[in-house]
Design a protein around this motif. Structure first.
Motif, short mmCIF file in Angstrom:
data_model
loop_
_atom_site.label_atom_id
_atom_site.label_comp_id
_atom_site.label_asym_id
_atom_site.label_seq_id
_atom_site.Cartn_x
_atom_site.Cartn_y
_atom_site.Cartn_z
N PHE A 53 0.63 -1.18 0.05
CA PHE A 53 -0.08 0.01 -0.10
C PHE A 53 0.74 1.08 0.21
N TRP A 54 1.91 1.22 0.93
CA TRP A 54 2.89 2.51 0.88
C TRP A 54 3.54 2.40 -0.34
N THR A 55 3.92 1.49 -0.92
CA THR A 55 4.73 1.77 -2.29
C THR A 55 3.67 2.40 -3.22
N ILE A 56 2.59 1.83 -3.42
CA ILE A 56 1.62 2.56 -4.39
C ILE A 56 1.35 4.01 -4.05
N LEU A 57 1.08 4.14 -2.41
CA LEU A 57 1.00 5.74 -2.13
C LEU A 57 1.92 6.47 -2.84
N MET A 58 3.08 6.04 -2.45
CA MET A 58 4.56 6.76 -3.14
C MET A 58 4.41 6.94 -4.51
N VAL A 59 4.22 5.74 -5.22
CA VAL A 59 4.39 6.00 -6.74
C VAL A 59 3.19 7.11 -7.14
N VAL A 60 2.07 6.90 -6.50
CA VAL A 60 0.94 7.78 -6.61
C VAL A 60 1.32 9.11 -6.43
N VAL A 61 2.05 9.55 -5.58
CA VAL A 61 2.55 10.84 -4.98
C VAL A 61 3.48 11.27 -6.09
N CYS A 62 4.51 10.53 -6.51
CA CYS A 62 5.41 10.85 -7.46
C CYS A 62 4.68 11.20 -8.91
N VAL A 63 3.72 10.28 -9.36
CA VAL A 63 2.92 10.56 -10.70
C VAL A 63 2.52 11.67 -10.69
N ALA A 64 1.64 12.03 -9.27
CA ALA A 64 1.03 13.34 -9.29
C ALA A 64 1.82 14.77 -9.45
N TRP A 65 2.85 14.42 -8.67
CA TRP A 65 4.03 15.60 -8.74
C TRP A 65 4.44 15.77 -10.25
N THR A 66 4.65 14.61 -10.78
CA THR A 66 5.46 14.85 -12.12
C THR A 66 4.40 15.28 -12.91
N LEU A 67 3.02 14.95 -13.09
CA LEU A 67 2.17 15.88 -13.83
C LEU A 67 2.02 17.31 -13.51
N LEU A 68 2.01 17.64 -12.19
CA LEU A 68 2.22 18.84 -11.72
C LEU A 68 3.58 19.71 -12.44
N VAL A 69 4.55 19.00 -12.48
CA VAL A 69 5.75 19.79 -13.17
C VAL A 69 5.48 19.90 -14.46
N VAL A 70 4.76 18.94 -15.16
CA VAL A 70 4.69 18.95 -16.60
C VAL A 70 3.64 20.08 -16.87
#
Lengths: 129, 599
Positions: free
Chosen positions: B69-86
């Protein structure tokens, strides 16, 4: 108004044509006796000899002009009292006033009408004291 | 010239407040930009370290699902952040609205921090000592590692660090072991130190960016200043060219002008002359200018005192003088008369730069005037004297006192007399017009009762009226007194009455009337003639005006009579005119101011 009608006129004028016209006018129409003198310097002697009722003077004459002749007449006892009428082409009122102030009895303007000249002179004559 | 300079002032007056606000906004935009620029590194590090941690924890985890669960949470946060940067990279409003992009980034940073804090809080208690040390090390590393990434805006870092440290701190405090309790005391200190470092870094960033913005602004100002100077230089050059051109034009005007132009200094020394001045006075320019000759050499010595007085007046008033007629001796001694206009050139501070004298040679004009006058007086005397003789002689002949003529003779001498009279009238009229127009006619006004004047004019013109078989009738005549020249007013009356008689049908009446209104007396002369043709009405008072040139022969007259009447009446402050009459015919009238009324 003088008691006697105007009869004898002495005229000083250098222009012979005007002399002739005035003579015919006064003698034929006016039935007057006229003595004409061409030389203003001889006019005084002529007046003394002719003893006219009235003296007529041209303004501009060679030798002596009319106003000077009038002044000279006024200075001499024998000619001082003659009534003098100017016949002149000078038409301005200033000129006329000047002549009247010198003691002229009247002014006839040139060009004059020879038909009317005797009447004009008689009118002036009638106005004298 | 001055106006166009003022349009581009060198100093800007833009309000400083606006500019400050703009600068602050730009600095913030730069800070936000730095945050986003470093974000990919943070995402990468999070993914790598997060993956290693997950792998390590999963191998010994009691609850494997929680690690997943934590790993998924981390990946989701990273993906969301990436989208924000883009999103930020392609955003149009990132410079105009840096605040909202900062808010979004701050939420991202908090989420990332909380993700790590969650890992610490959940996984720390249940693991071996080694794993706990590993986890503490990772968390400390992540907290410290956030410094370079987030400290562009210190509070973003503070949010991130709170997210990392707060859950861990809570766990350490509640865990119960002495070591962990001691550790929990150190975490706030660690947090405080990190945040203060972040704050200081933030300050460094801000001042650095401010410097950059100011420098950029300075460069902008400098560039604008340069452009403005350049524009002004171009304008100045243009103005210089115009001044030069107008100078050349003026010089040409003066040089080629048919009037003498001289430039003088205050003492009257000649500084410059044009060609016409050289021609007119016969002095070469060198002789006048180089020797510093005074203008007085062009003035007759007997006039010097008066000239000096005028000159001093000019220096004092500094006002232009025009129409000075001065006799100027030429170099050869011959005098020319010039009409001068003298104008001082005055500086803006009121001092005289020089004096411009412009002279027009009027010698010939004066000579022409003299000749004209001489001609007029010749006409007056030399023409009138012979005419007096001609007309006088003919009158005497026609009067019959010298005897009767036969019919042919009488007719011809009558023709001669009539035409002689016409010639005399013409000469008199021309002399009158000439006198009136040259201003030499003087009126001698006197108080004059109008009833007398009308009576006299009727008497004078009775003969003329008889000739045309016309009756002269008066009505409304009263003793209203005007102030007028008797002789000239009679001349006007005679003109109007004789015209009316000439143009009346035989047996007709000429009616002479008088009315008074508003302090003016109006005298009218009415006929029953053919009236005045439409196309002649506007020039009836002009010179040599006759409706029909055939009339001149038929009716006589010079065509100058009404022109003279109009001028005479106007000289007496009156007016003259005509109206058409009901039932045919014309009324000519004039009005004069009433001097004294007995009515």
């Amino acid at each position: 108004m003088p008691a006697t009608p105007l009869q004898k006129v002495f005229y000083a004028e250098d222009d012979e044509d005007i002399q002739r016209i005035v003579r015919v006018s006064l003698e034929r129409i006016g039935k007057m006796t006229v003595k004409i003198e061409s030389d203003p310097l001889k006019a005084i002697d002529g007046i003394k000899a002719f003893q006219p009722d009235l003296v007529m003077l041209d303004w501009m004459m060679p030798g002596m002009d009319g106003p000077t002749l009038l002044k000279t007449m006024r200075e001499l006892p024998e000619t001082a009292d003659y009534p003098v009428v100017f016949i002149t082409a000078k038409a301005t009122q200033k000129d006329h006033a000047e002549l009247l102030s010198l003691g002229a009895a009247g002014i006839v303007s040139k060009p004059f009408s020879p038909k009317d000249l005797p009447d004009q002179l008689r009118a002036i004559w009638a106005g004298l004291p | 010239m001055r106006a166009s300079m003022a349009a581009h002032p060198i100093t800007t007056t833009a309000p400083d407040q606006t500019r400050d606000r703009a600068d602050r906004s730009r600095v913030l935009a730069d800070q936000v930009e730095l945050l986003y620029r470093q974000a990919p590194l943070g995402i990468a590090v999070t993914l790598v370290i997060g993956t290693i941690l997950a792998f390590e924890l999963y191998s010994s985890a009691k609850i494997g699902e929680l690690v997943i669960f934590w790993t998924i949470l981390m990946v989701v946060v990273c993906v969301a952040w990436t989208l924000l940067v883009v999103g930020y990279r392609y955003a149009r409003n990132r410079d105009t609205n840096p605040e909202s992009w900062l808010r979004r980034f701050a939420i991202g940073a908090l989420a990332a921090g909380v993700t790590w804090g969650f890992a610490g809080a959940v996984f720390f208690p249940g693991h071996t000592d080694e794993q706990q040390v590993f986890l503490a090390f990772v968390l400390a590393g992540m907290a410290a590692g956030g410094l370079p990434l987030f400290s562009a805006v210190w509070w973003v870092y503070a949010l991130y660090a709170i997210g990392v440290m707060l859950p861990f701190e809570v766990v350490l405090l509640t865990f119960g072991s002495r070591l962990f309790t001691e550790l929990s005391f150190m975490i706030p200190i660690f947090f405080a130190i990190n945040v203060s470092v972040a704050y200081r870094l933030n300050q460094v960033f801000v001042s650095g960016y401010r410097l950059r913005v100011s420098y950029g602004r300075l460069t902008e100002d400098y560039t604008e200043l340069n452009q403005r100077l350049e524009r002004q230089l171009i304008e100045l050059e243009e103005v210089r060219r115009q001044v030069e051109a107008s100078g050349r034009k003026l010089a040409l005007f003066a040089e080629r002008a048919p009037i003498a132009v001289l430039e003088l200094d205050r003492e009257g020394r000649i500084q410059e002359v044009n060609r016409e001045a050289e021609n007119l006075f016969g002095y070469p320019a060198g002789e006048l200018v180089e020797k510093g000759a005074s203008i007085k050499i062009l003035v007759r010595p007997s006039y010097h005192a008066e000239f000096e007085e005028k000159w001093q007046g000019l220096l004092k008033t500094r006002e232009s003088m025009a129409g000075l007629k001065i006799a100027n001796p030429r170099r050869d001694g011959i005098e020319v008369v010039c009409e001068w206009t003298v104008t001082p050139l005055v500086n803006s501070d009121g001092s005289i730069i020089s004096i411009i004298a412009q002279g027009r040679d009027i010698t010939q004009q004066l000579e022409a005037d003299r000749l004209k006058q001489e001609f007029t007086s010749t006409l007056s005397h030399e023409l009138r004297t012979p005419l007096t003789s001609i007309i006088g002689s003919l009158q005497l002949v026609n009067s019959g006192v010298l005897g009767d003529l036969n019919t042919d003779q009488a007719e011809l001498t009558e023709v001669a007399e009539r035409n002689g009279q016409r010639l005399l009238d013409l000469i008199n009229d021309i002399l009158d017009i000439e006198k009136i127009e040259s201003g030499k006619l003087t009126l001698f006004p006197e108080p004059m009762p109008m009833d007398e004047l009308v009576g006299e004019s009727v008497k004078l013109n009775q003969g003329f009226a008889d000739r045309y078989e016309v009756k002269l009738a008066t009505h409304g005549v009263r003793d209203i007194v005007v102030h007028a020249d008797r002789k000239r007013l009679l001349q006007v009356m005679t003109n109007l009455i004789s015209n009316a008689a000439k143009f009346s049908p035989s047996g007709g009446n000429v009616e002479i009337g008088m009315t008074e209104k508003d302090g003016r007396v109006k005298v009218s002369v009415a006929d029953r003639g053919a009236g005045i043709p439409e196309n002649f009405r506007n020039r009836i008072f002009g010179r040599f005006a006759q409706a029909d040139s055939a009339d001149t022969r038929a009716k006589g007259g010079t065509g100058l009579g009404l022109a003279i009447c109009k001028r005479l009446i106007e000289m007496m402050d009156g007016s003259i005119g005509f109206d058409s009459r009901d039932g045919g015919g014309t009324v000519f009238w004039f009005e004069l101011p009433v001097y004294k009324s007995h009515a």
